[in-house]
Design a protein around this motif. Structure first.
Motif, PDB file in Angstrom:
ATOM      1  N   TYR A 117       0.827  -1.199   0.000  1.00 60.14           N
ATOM      2  CA  TYR A 117       0.000   0.000   0.000  1.00 60.14           C
ATOM      3  C   TYR A 117       0.866   1.256   0.000  1.00 60.14           C
ATOM      4  O   TYR A 117       0.605   2.209  -0.738  1.00 60.14           O
ATOM      5  N   ARG A 118       1.904   1.261   0.840  1.00 61.66           N
ATOM      6  CA  ARG A 118       2.777   2.434   0.907  1.00 61.66           C
ATOM      7  C   ARG A 118       3.473   2.675  -0.428  1.00 61.66           C
ATOM      8  O   ARG A 118       3.590   3.818  -0.890  1.00 61.66           O
ATOM      9  N   LEU A 119       3.956   1.611  -1.047  1.00 66.11           N
ATOM     10  CA  LEU A 119       4.658   1.751  -2.325  1.00 66.11           C
ATOM     11  C   LEU A 119       3.714   2.278  -3.404  1.00 66.11           C
ATOM     12  O   LEU A 119       4.109   3.100  -4.245  1.00 66.11           O
ATOM     13  N   THR A 120       2.464   1.820  -3.394  1.00 63.40           N
ATOM     14  CA  THR A 120       1.498   2.293  -4.382  1.00 63.40           C
ATOM     15  C   THR A 120       1.123   3.747  -4.116  1.00 63.40           C
ATOM     16  O   THR A 120       0.988   4.537  -5.058  1.00 63.40           O
ATOM     17  N   MET A 121       0.978   4.120  -2.865  1.00 59.12           N
ATOM     18  CA  MET A 121       0.711   5.522  -2.554  1.00 59.12           C
ATOM     19  C   MET A 121       1.872   6.400  -3.022  1.00 59.12           C
ATOM     20  O   MET A 121       1.649   7.497  -3.547  1.00 59.12           O
ATOM     21  N   ASP A 122       3.092   5.914  -2.847  1.00 56.74           N
ATOM     22  CA  ASP A 122       4.257   6.670  -3.315  1.00 56.74           C
ATOM     23  C   ASP A 122       4.234   6.820  -4.841  1.00 56.74           C
ATOM     24  O   ASP A 122       4.620   7.860  -5.373  1.00 56.74           O
ATOM     25  N   ALA A 123       3.770   5.768  -5.533  1.00 48.84           N
ATOM     26  CA  ALA A 123       3.726   5.812  -7.001  1.00 48.84           C
ATOM     27  C   ALA A 123       2.751   6.862  -7.496  1.00 48.84           C
ATOM     28  O   ALA A 123       2.897   7.379  -8.610  1.00 48.84           O
ATOM     29  N   PHE A 124       1.748   7.196  -6.684  1.00 45.38           N
ATOM     30  CA  PHE A 124       0.756   8.197  -7.063  1.00 45.38           C
ATOM     31  C   PHE A 124       0.840   9.442  -6.166  1.00 45.38           C
ATOM     32  O   PHE A 124      -0.155  10.100  -5.895  1.00 45.38           O
ATOM     33  N   SER A 125       2.041   9.725  -5.713  1.00 48.08           N
ATOM     34  CA  SER A 125       2.248  10.974  -4.976  1.00 48.08           C
ATOM     35  C   SER A 125       1.978  12.150  -5.923  1.00 48.08           C
ATOM     36  O   SER A 125       2.244  12.058  -7.119  1.00 48.08           O
ATOM     37  N   PRO A 126       1.420  13.263  -5.424  1.00 53.23           N
ATOM     38  CA  PRO A 126       1.164  13.620  -4.028  1.00 53.23           C
ATOM     39  C   PRO A 126      -0.250  13.323  -3.537  1.00 53.23           C
ATOM     40  O   PRO A 126      -0.640  13.810  -2.481  1.00 53.23           O
ATOM     41  N   VAL A 127      -1.034  12.516  -4.282  1.00 54.40           N
ATOM     42  CA  VAL A 127      -2.436  12.292  -3.902  1.00 54.40           C
ATOM     43  C   VAL A 127      -2.548  11.781  -2.467  1.00 54.40           C
ATOM     44  O   VAL A 127      -3.453  12.169  -1.729  1.00 54.40           O
ATOM     45  N   PHE A 128      -1.610  10.917  -2.057  1.00 52.52           N
ATOM     46  CA  PHE A 128      -1.723  10.262  -0.759  1.00 52.52           C
ATOM     47  C   PHE A 128      -0.697  10.754   0.259  1.00 52.52           C
ATOM     48  O   PHE A 128      -0.575  10.160   1.326  1.00 52.52           O
ATOM     49  N   ASP A 129       0.023  11.824  -0.055  1.00 52.10           N
ATOM     50  CA  ASP A 129       1.066  12.266   0.872  1.00 52.10           C
ATOM     51  C   ASP A 129       0.494  12.706   2.209  1.00 52.10           C
ATOM     52  O   ASP A 129       1.080  12.451   3.256  1.00 52.10           O
ATOM     53  N   GLN A 130      -0.636  13.364   2.186  1.00 44.75           N
ATOM     54  CA  GLN A 130      -1.277  13.781   3.430  1.00 44.75           C
ATOM     55  C   GLN A 130      -2.783  13.840   3.243  1.00 44.75           C
ATOM     56  O   GLN A 130      -3.277  14.099   2.149  1.00 44.75           O
ATOM     57  N   GLY A 131      -3.490  13.610   4.334  1.00 53.42           N
ATOM     58  CA  GLY A 131      -4.943  13.519   4.262  1.00 53.42           C
ATOM     59  C   GLY A 131      -5.663  14.800   4.591  1.00 53.42           C
ATOM     60  O   GLY A 131      -6.873  14.773   4.834  1.00 53.42           O
ATOM     61  N   HIS A 132      -4.956  15.907   4.615  1.00 53.33           N
ATOM     62  CA  HIS A 132      -5.646  17.164   4.877  1.00 53.33           C
ATOM     63  C   HIS A 132      -5.103  18.258   3.973  1.00 53.33           C
ATOM     64  O   HIS A 132      -3.981  18.171   3.475  1.00 53.33           O
ATOM     65  N   VAL A 158       9.404  -4.651 -17.693  1.00 53.24           N
ATOM     66  CA  VAL A 158       8.079  -4.331 -17.166  1.00 53.24           C
ATOM     67  C   VAL A 158       7.473  -3.168 -17.948  1.00 53.24           C
ATOM     68  O   VAL A 158       6.303  -3.189 -18.332  1.00 53.24           O
ATOM     69  N   GLU A 159       8.286  -2.149 -18.202  1.00 50.63           N
ATOM     70  CA  GLU A 159       7.785  -0.970 -18.922  1.00 50.63           C
ATOM     71  C   GLU A 159       7.482  -1.283 -20.378  1.00 50.63           C
ATOM     72  O   GLU A 159       6.514  -0.769 -20.947  1.00 50.63           O
ATOM     73  N   LEU A 160       8.285  -2.149 -21.002  1.00 51.98           N
ATOM     74  CA  LEU A 160       8.072  -2.478 -22.409  1.00 51.98           C
ATOM     75  C   LEU A 160       6.925  -3.465 -22.606  1.00 51.98           C
ATOM     76  O   LEU A 160       6.256  -3.441 -23.643  1.00 51.98           O
ATOM     77  N   ALA A 161       6.711  -4.329 -21.620  1.00 49.16           N
ATOM     78  CA  ALA A 161       5.789  -5.439 -21.837  1.00 49.16           C
ATOM     79  C   ALA A 161       4.407  -5.182 -21.264  1.00 49.16           C
ATOM     80  O   ALA A 161       3.457  -4.883 -21.997  1.00 49.16           O
ATOM     81  N   ASP A 162       4.265  -5.281 -19.948  1.00 43.47           N
ATOM     82  CA  ASP A 162       2.930  -5.443 -19.371  1.00 43.47           C
ATOM     83  C   ASP A 162       2.620  -4.523 -18.211  1.00 43.47           C
ATOM     84  O   ASP A 162       1.496  -4.495 -17.740  1.00 43.47           O
ATOM     85  N   GLY A 163       3.590  -3.807 -17.700  1.00 36.77           N
ATOM     86  CA  GLY A 163       3.346  -2.980 -16.524  1.00 36.77           C
ATOM     87  C   GLY A 163       3.482  -3.719 -15.213  1.00 36.77           C
ATOM     88  O   GLY A 163       3.297  -3.131 -14.151  1.00 36.77           O
ATOM     89  N   GLY A 164       3.817  -5.027 -15.267  1.00 42.37           N
ATOM     90  CA  GLY A 164       4.008  -5.802 -14.046  1.00 42.37           C
ATOM     91  C   GLY A 164       2.866  -6.740 -13.750  1.00 42.37           C
ATOM     92  O   GLY A 164       1.817  -6.707 -14.391  1.00 42.37           O
ATOM     93  N   ASN A 165       3.052  -7.579 -12.741  1.00 45.42           N
ATOM     94  CA  ASN A 165       2.046  -8.592 -12.421  1.00 45.42           C
ATOM     95  C   ASN A 165       0.826  -8.014 -11.718  1.00 45.42           C
ATOM     96  O   ASN A 165      -0.221  -8.650 -11.652  1.00 45.42           O
ATOM     97  N   MET A 166       0.961  -6.803 -11.175  1.00 44.62           N
ATOM     98  CA  MET A 166      -0.181  -6.089 -10.600  1.00 44.62           C
ATOM     99  C   MET A 166      -0.457  -4.854 -11.443  1.00 44.62           C
ATOM    100  O   MET A 166       0.470  -4.259 -12.012  1.00 44.62           O
ATOM    101  N   LEU A 167      -1.716  -4.477 -11.511  1.00 42.89           N
ATOM    102  CA  LEU A 167      -2.133  -3.294 -12.263  1.00 42.89           C
ATOM    103  C   LEU A 167      -2.469  -2.187 -11.266  1.00 42.89           C
ATOM    104  O   LEU A 167      -3.304  -2.374 -10.377  1.00 42.89           O
ATOM    105  N   ARG A 168      -1.798  -1.030 -11.402  1.00 41.00           N
ATOM    106  CA  ARG A 168      -2.025   0.103 -10.510  1.00 41.00           C
ATOM    107  C   ARG A 168      -2.553   1.262 -11.329  1.00 41.00           C
ATOM    108  O   ARG A 168      -1.918   1.698 -12.289  1.00 41.00           O
ATOM    109  N   ALA A 169      -3.728   1.751 -10.958  1.00 46.33           N
ATOM    110  CA  ALA A 169      -4.375   2.808 -11.737  1.00 46.33           C
ATOM    111  C   ALA A 169      -4.955   3.867 -10.821  1.00 46.33           C
ATOM    112  O   ALA A 169      -5.411   3.575  -9.708  1.00 46.33           O
ATOM    113  N   LEU A 170      -4.951   5.110 -11.306  1.00 49.14           N
ATOM    114  CA  LEU A 170      -5.612   6.220 -10.631  1.00 49.14           C
ATOM    115  C   LEU A 170      -6.618   6.789 -11.611  1.00 49.14           C
ATOM    116  O   LEU A 170      -6.250   7.302 -12.672  1.00 49.14           O
ATOM    117  N   ALA A 171      -7.910   6.674 -11.276  1.00 49.53           N
ATOM    118  CA  ALA A 171      -8.981   7.165 -12.139  1.00 49.53           C
ATOM    119  C   ALA A 171      -9.448   8.527 -11.631  1.00 49.53           C
ATOM    120  O   ALA A 171      -9.654   8.713 -10.426  1.00 49.53           O
TER     121      ALA A 171
END
Length: 361
Positions: free
Chosen positions: A131-146, A321-334
């Motif tokens: 969870y922390r790594l995914t939040m970091d991948a979509f920073s700054p959305v999850f950096d702080q909750g206020h 990973v970047e050339l092929a499939d994006g990895g075994n997990m899919l991480r998206a921000l809609a």
């Protein structure tokens, strides 16, 4: 062929670091698709027995009724098989899904019996790291909750035993969760201080049904949803202006799936549908989202810096990973709307859901 140097690489990483493997697995996948016959739904139904809690479905993304049966995952202990199902591909849009699928009103049958039992110990620590790594991948959305307007509201849909809600609390979000497993909800509420978990569905919980959320998270939940169009319309309605939806799910374009077929670790007892960066935009477009951004998944140990891979293999893994499939997990921000794209999309490659992909900011 490759020697012991690659035998020592963990199996989940091996496929990305052995020379030539990526291209070989892609060719293997294309051959599988060419050789597997496409049949009518009626033909498919004649081949299958329908379980008590199951129903036959067609493609939820495009409505095509044809079936291309590709996999038969099974599971159990030793030689005893305790579960088995069929996974088909939609020949029109490429979507992978379980068929027969679980009837929505019986979905709770999969989670009613001590589902939280394994959500502890090493599993819990590993999930929270992811969870922390995914939040970091979509920073700054999850950096702080206020922000300047106060605490940002967050809904964790399918919150389980509250592993993510605990992190959301720590980052200052005004957080709630909901889940279909009563024992998981009870465990979550024992764990939490400010946040609260609820049992049931959003429309039955007044604290959730009113909407206005800044963030909704789906941590390994999407593959469990039997009616994704209906659910995602609900999510879109629960988001306020400028809101975002985070999705972490198994990746149906994974090289591991293409290599291991029915033995892929994304085929688990409770998984119903399998998305990729090619098929997920159709779901989001149909349910009113304005855009989506994807973040490659290199693996927990690689992203956390704890991998034992030599630097040369680490670079090769990231490149493949970047050339092929994006990895075994899919991480998206809609993104719910243009306001959300403008607010949070800076630095991300946002795919606007009118078919245009462009960097924002």
């Amino acid at each position: 062929m490759y020697g012991s140097r690659y035998d020592r690489v963990p199996w989940g990483q091996r496929i990305y670091v052995r020379p030539g493997e990526r291209l070989a697995r892609e060719m293997q996948w294309r051959m599988r698709l060419r050789r597997t016959r496409v049949i009518t739904l009626e033909e498919f139904q004649k081949q299958m027995e329908l379980g008590e809690i199951e129903e036959f479905i067609t493609c939820h993304l495009c409505g095509d009724t044809r079936q291309q049966p590709l996999f038969r995952p099974t599971g159990g202990k030793g030689k005893k098989i305790s579960w088995s199902y069929r996974v088909v591909r939609c020949p029109a849009c490429g979507f992978l899904y379980r068929n027969p699928n679980i009837r929505p009103e019986r979905l709770g049958d999969l989670y009613a019996k001590n589902y939280s039992g394994f959500l502890t110990g090493n599993y819990a620590a590993g999930r929270q790291r992811r969870y922390r790594l995914t939040m970091d991948a979509f920073s700054p959305v999850f950096d702080q909750g206020h922000d300047g307007d106060g605490d940002r509201r967050l809904l964790d849909f399918g919150c389980g035993s509250g592993l993510f809600l605990e992190l959301a609390e720590q980052r200052g979000f005004d957080a709630v969760g909901i889940d279909l497993s009563p024992d998981s909800v009870a465990e979550a509420n024992r764990r939490l201080t400010r946040a609260r978990a609820y049992y049931g569905v959003p429309e039955d919980v007044p604290e959730i049904a009113g909407g206005g959320f800044d963030v909704i998270t789906l941590w390994s939940v999407l593959a469990h949803l039997p009616r994704p169009i209906q659910d995602f319309r609900t999510f879109r309605g629960l988001l306020g202006p400028g809101g975002v939806l985070l999705i972490l799910t198994v990746n149906a374009a994974s090289l591991q799936l293409k290599a291991y077929g029915s033995k892929w670790n994304g085929f688990t007892r409770n998984h119903l549908m399998f998305y990729s960066a090619e098929t997920m935009p159709a779901l989001l477009r149909r349910t009113g989202f304005a855009g989506v951004a994807f973040a490659p998944f290199y693996g927990d140990t690689v992203e956390a810096g704890t991998t034992r891979l030599p630097e040369t293999m680490r670079r090769r893994l990231r490149r493949n990973v970047e050339l092929a499939d994006g990895g075994n997990m899919l991480r998206a921000l809609a993104f719910a709307d243009e306001e959300a794209i403008e607010k949070w999309g800076g630095g991300m490659k946002v795919r606007r859901l009118t078919g245009v992909s462009e960097p924002v900011g």
